[in-house]
Design an enzyme around this catalytic site. Structure first.
Site, mmCIF file in Angstrom:
data_model
loop_
_atom_site.group_PDB
_atom_site.id
_atom_site.type_symbol
_atom_site.label_atom_id
_atom_site.label_comp_id
_atom_site.label_asym_id
_atom_site.label_seq_id
_atom_site.Cartn_x
_atom_site.Cartn_y
_atom_site.Cartn_z
ATOM 1 N N GLY A 1 0.824 -1.202 0.000
ATOM 2 C CA GLY A 1 0.000 0.000 0.000
ATOM 3 C C GLY A 1 0.854 1.246 0.000
ATOM 4 N N PRO A 2 0.206 2.408 -0.129
ATOM 5 C CG PRO A 2 -1.401 4.075 -0.231
ATOM 6 C CD PRO A 2 -1.228 2.594 -0.270
ATOM 7 C CG ASP A 8 8.158 -7.776 -1.408
ATOM 8 O OD1 ASP A 8 8.845 -8.030 -2.415
ATOM 9 O OD2 ASP A 8 7.283 -6.893 -1.396
#
Ligand code: NAG
Ligand code: NAG
Ligand code: NAG
Ligand code: NAG
Ligand code: NAG
Ligand code: NAG
Ligand code: NAG
Ligand code: NAG
Ligand code: NAG
Length: 819
Positions: A511-512, A624
């Site tokens: 998400g941002p 990630d």
């Protein structure tokens, strides 16, 4: 006035030019007949009266040579419907077709004897006939005929026709079968290669006894049309296509047995398309005008599989129903040279399908290609070769055929398996949730609170909110005893100026991220989670408490969180120097990172990862790890962010593929990308890639070489092998500051980290000890790494379903960051 007369005269001129050119066109188009004594040379053509077919000497555009074919072609397709001289190319432009006064139809050309298509002398008495009463005509059907017309023009006798000598193309009205009176056989035969009209391996015949069409490869029946019933053949494709209907007819009498077809045009179908059945050099029979398959003998391997007409023939024991050859752009590579060999067969009468059959017969063979550029001859790869698709290495990548295992009925189960697992797991999770739900209800009932679980949660959260709000956003130490705070939505909104665009720092995988300033003056980074994590609020909070306990100088600190309706936000300490990618991949900012700083960054990341893997209570696998997830503090010390996200999102992964968070292209280890297996070694792989990026100062996907994309791993490996590893170094930004030995050591360690086999990769504690040993303790020698670029990497002869799963993974990927 003068202008006007000028205009008139020039208009007149244009008119004349147009008229004369129209006249020329008309004159040219009208010619569909050769009379006795006429000739056709390389600059003249016959055109059928309906304008659809053209007859003349064509240079084959496909074969880049000076040879020409006397051919009939449909003006709309680039296919030769018929060729007079398929085995004898004629030097362009020397060919001339002549119709002699004594009824001989022949081609003369330089560099060879005349080719006689028809000669009267052999079959009849010519001297009696009137020399002017025979003509050769190109008919509207695409048939070129020579006929004798009686002097009053009432009777016509057919002497010769091109339809009697089919090439690789069957036109409507053309016969397939046998003429019993002469023993003449009408049969299609494929081209040798797609560019050479020479007679190839496949034939299409009509079997008068079985009333079937048959495709044979060098005499072996590969495909059969099956019986004719209800106006169609059992195995002829397309089954009931709307737009393509054929009228098949067969004739059987003492003179001849044959098959022929026409196309049925719908009433509403105004197109006057002809149809052309073409037998390709690979054994595929297709209707060229509509590009629809009639038969796929190229897919026949000798198993009688249902519904495709493939026939059975003797099979080598090593091959199975699931094995097929695939065509792909790539190259064969090997890690063990000992058992990998290539062989070749220079016979230029062999083409791709012959190589395929030969490779199939040889149990060692895993792939093949043609040997010469003109697609003749064979090259075989035998033994321990692995086909790698799409990417390069430094060997050139071309179209190759490789053995693979297709998804068969049993493979279909394999494909279903993930779905079954997902549904079973889903049901179990639902059951568990129910149990938890009822358990909680009972608990709250016992404790006397009548509210539901959600009410409890909200109460809980509001309590903490109140404690913050009561001190008006001042930092307080009443942090629930976990170092984790709950922020009110209002305070987050005001800190980030309502999530204004100016405050946006970037967009991460989850998400941002926004920059914010609390009333206390403290800078924070707020990450809005992109989607529901699949957890209840309480579980979410508990998870965060666990994560907030992970404290290490190389991990970004989680300060707290905020829940508002469906939205969840994580509040982190703010890192003034943004993320590593911001510096690393920018030529000017990259200068700020000299080798010493880079090495510190590498070491810091390694320490942070080691903590996550080994020393933290949770044993977090990051999943990630990439440059944009490495934040830099004011001293350029690295801090890993987004750790623990995998934990927050695991609940979701079970639910559906669509919400799945997996990782980022290029950083994913092959076993994770292909099979979904992840372990601490997948993080080690990502770390290896990241380390290479830090050394080179380039993104892992930024390597282009001529026509192909290389990834950083392949690039580094090639340079390592060649010993020219210094080229790898980011020379513009690293300058002279690097320490040669340290750099080499880093490179070697990173190659060890990206080894194909997860078990061979070092752990993070190995990595750290290898990096920090300054004395020259020899490091293990890396072996060939896994080049996973996100495109398919297929091991020859290994189940292909794996790679398909990988593409599913890849596209549900959360993070195709276009940086
Ligand atoms: C073909 O014949 C025409 C007329 O006879 C002649 O003008 C032309 O040059 C010839 N073309 C070739 C390639 O021989
Ligand atoms: C084709 O002919 C031209 C001129 O005659 C010659 O220069 C060229 O080499 C020839 N090309 C081939 C492929 O034979
Ligand atoms: C043969 O030449 C004619 C006339 O130039 C052209 O219209 C036709 O498309 C050519 N056929 C093929 C198969 O190239
Ligand atoms: C007619 O045929 C004979 C023998 O087949 C041949 O010798 C003669 O040249 C032919 N005439 C013409 C005009 O080609
Ligand atoms: C052809 O016709 C001539 C005269 O009409 C005759 O003499 C000759 O025998 C015939 N030849 C054949 C092969 O029938
Ligand atoms: C099919 O072809 C046959 C013979 O060519 C013809 O008699 C018949 O009318 C055709 N049927 C259709 C539906 O076109
Ligand atoms: C190579 O082949 C031989 C026999 O064909 C076999 O014994 C050996 O294990 C193979 N080696 C490798 C590395 O596969
Ligand atoms: C080349 O291949 C063709 C087709 O299979 C075969 O007929 C021929 O005998 C082969 N020639 C040689 C020299 O092996
Ligand atoms: C293909 O190339 C080989 C070698 O260059 C040559 O011997 C052979 O005649 C060619 N065959 C065709 C069909 O062009």
């Amino acid at each position: 006035m003068r202008l006007y007369s000028n205009m008139v005269s020039s208009l007149k001129l244009i008119f004349l030019i147009v008229l004369s050119s129209l006249w020329n066109c008309h004159a040219a188009a009208s010619r569909d007949t050769l009379k006795p004594g006429d000739t056709l040379n390389s600059s003249s053509f016959l055109v059928s009266s309906n304008g659809k077919f053209i007859f003349g000497f064509n240079v084959s555009e496909k074969s880049n040579s000076n040879s020409s074919y006397l051919s009939i072609s449909w003006e709309k397709s680039q296919n030769f419907a018929w060729i007079a001289n398929r085995d004898t190319p004629i030097l362009y432009p020397s060919g001339v077709l002549t119709l002699d006064k004594n009824k001989t139809l022949k081609i003369t050309h330089t560099g060879g004897d005349p080719l006689v298509l028809y000669s009267a002398a052999a079959s009849e008495n010519t001297s009696s006939s009137n020399p002017s009463n025979f003509v050769a005509t190109l008919l509207d059907s695409g048939n070129f005929i020579l006929q004798e017309v009686s002097s009053d023009g009432s009777t016509k006798q057919l002497l010769w026709q091109s339809f009697d000598y089919p090439g690789d193309t069957l036109l409507p009205g053309m016969k397939l079968g046998v003429k019993h009176t002469t023993g003449h056989i009408w049969s299609l035969s494929s081209w040798l290669t797609e560019n050479s009209a020479e007679r190839g391996a496949f034939t299409l015949d009509w079997d008068p006894e079985g009333h079937e069409l048959k495709i044979k490869r060098r005499g072996v029946v590969y495909w059969s049309s099956g019986v004719f019933r209800n106006k169609r053949f059992q195995f002829i494709l397309p089954h009931g296509s709307k737009h393509l209907k054929y009228n098949f007819s067969f004739v059987s009498n003492e003179n001849e047995d044959y098959f022929t077809y026409t196309r049925i045009l719908d009433d509403d179908d105004q197109s006057d398309e002809v149809s052309e059945w073409v037998l390709t050099s690979l054994g595929r029979l297709l209707d060229m005008t509509s590009k629809v398959d009639i038969a796929r003998a190229d897919n026949c391997y000798g198993y009688n599989t249902p519904d495709d007409g493939c026939q059975t023939w003797r099979q080598p024991s090593c091959r199975h129903l699931d094995n097929t050859f695939e065509e792909g752009n790539g190259y064969f590579d090997t890690t063990t040279i000992s058992n990998a060999t290539t062989t070749s067969d220079p016979n230029t009468s062999l083409s791709t399908n012959d190589c395929k059959a030969a490779c199939w017969e040889n149990c060692d063979c895993v792939g093949f290609n043609f040997l010469f550029d003109n697609q003749t001859g064979c090259k075989f790869w035998n033994g321990n070769w692995e086909f790698t698709q799409g990417l390069s290495g430094y060997s050139s990548s071309t179209n190759l055929y490789f053995l693979t295992t297709k998804i068969s009925p049993s493979g279909a189960n394999k494909r279903l398996r993930p779905i079954i697992i997902v549904s079973v797991v889903g049901i179990v999770v639902l059951l568990l949730l129910c149990i938890v739900w009822f358990g909680l209800r009972r608990k709250s009932a016992i404790s006397g609170k009548n509210g539901t679980r959600i009410e409890n949660e909200l109460l809980d959260l509001m309590k903490s909110d109140r404690s913050i709000d009561s001190v008006e956003g001042h930092e307080n130490d009443g942090n629930m005893g976990h170092g984790l705070r709950v922020f009110s939505y209002a305070s987050v909104l005001s800190a980030t100026c309502n999530f204004s665009a100016e405050n946006k720092l970037g967009e991460g995988g989850f998400g941002p991220v926004y920059k914010g300033k609390l009333i206390t003056g403290r800078d924070i980074a707020v990450k809005k989670l992109s989607r529901r994590s699949g957890q209840g609020t309480l579980e979410f909070k508990n998870e965060l408490i666990l994560i907030s306990e992970l404290q290490h100088k190389n991990l970004v600190r989680l300060l707290g969180f905020c829940v508002h309706c469906e939205e969840r936000m994580l509040i982190y300490e703010y890192m003034p120097n943004k993320s590593l990618d911001f510096f690393l991949f920018d030529s000017s900012r990259g200068l700020l990172l000299d080798w010493k700083k880079r090495f510190n960054i590498i070491e810091g990341i390694a320490q942070g990862l080691l903590y996550l893997h080994k020393y933290s209570r949770l044993r977090v696998i990051h999943r990630d790890l990439k440059a944009s997830n490495i934040l830099l503090d004011e001293n350029m010390s690295p801090k890993i962010s987004d750790f623990g996200m995998a934990r927050i999102f695991t609940g979701d992964e079970l639910e559906a593929n669509t919400n799945r968070i997996v990782g980022t292209y290029g950083y994913m280890s092959p076993e994770y990308a292909m099979e979904g297996i992840f372990s601490i070694k997948s993080d080690v792989y990502s770390f290896g890639v990241l380390m290479l990026e830090i050394i080179c100062g380039r993104k892992n996907n930024s390597f282009y070489n001529a026509d192909r994309v290389l990834n950083i791993v392949g690039y580094a490996w090639e340079l390592w092998k060649q010993g020219s590893w210094l080229e790898l170094m980011d020379s513009t930004t690293l300058g002279d500051s690097f320490v040669r030995d340290q750099l080499l050591r880093c490179l070697q360690v990173s190659l060890l980290c990206v080894e194909e086999n997860a078990a061979d990769r070092p752990t993070m504690s190995d990595v750290i000890s290898m990096l920090t040993k300054t004395e020259s303790v020899p490091l293990p020698i890396p072996t060939k790494p896994a080049f996973f670029t996100g495109r398919k990497s297929v091991r020859a002869g290994v189940d292909r379903s794996e790679s398909e799963i990988s593409s599913v993974n890849a596209f549900s990927n959360s993070d195709f960051v276009a940086r």
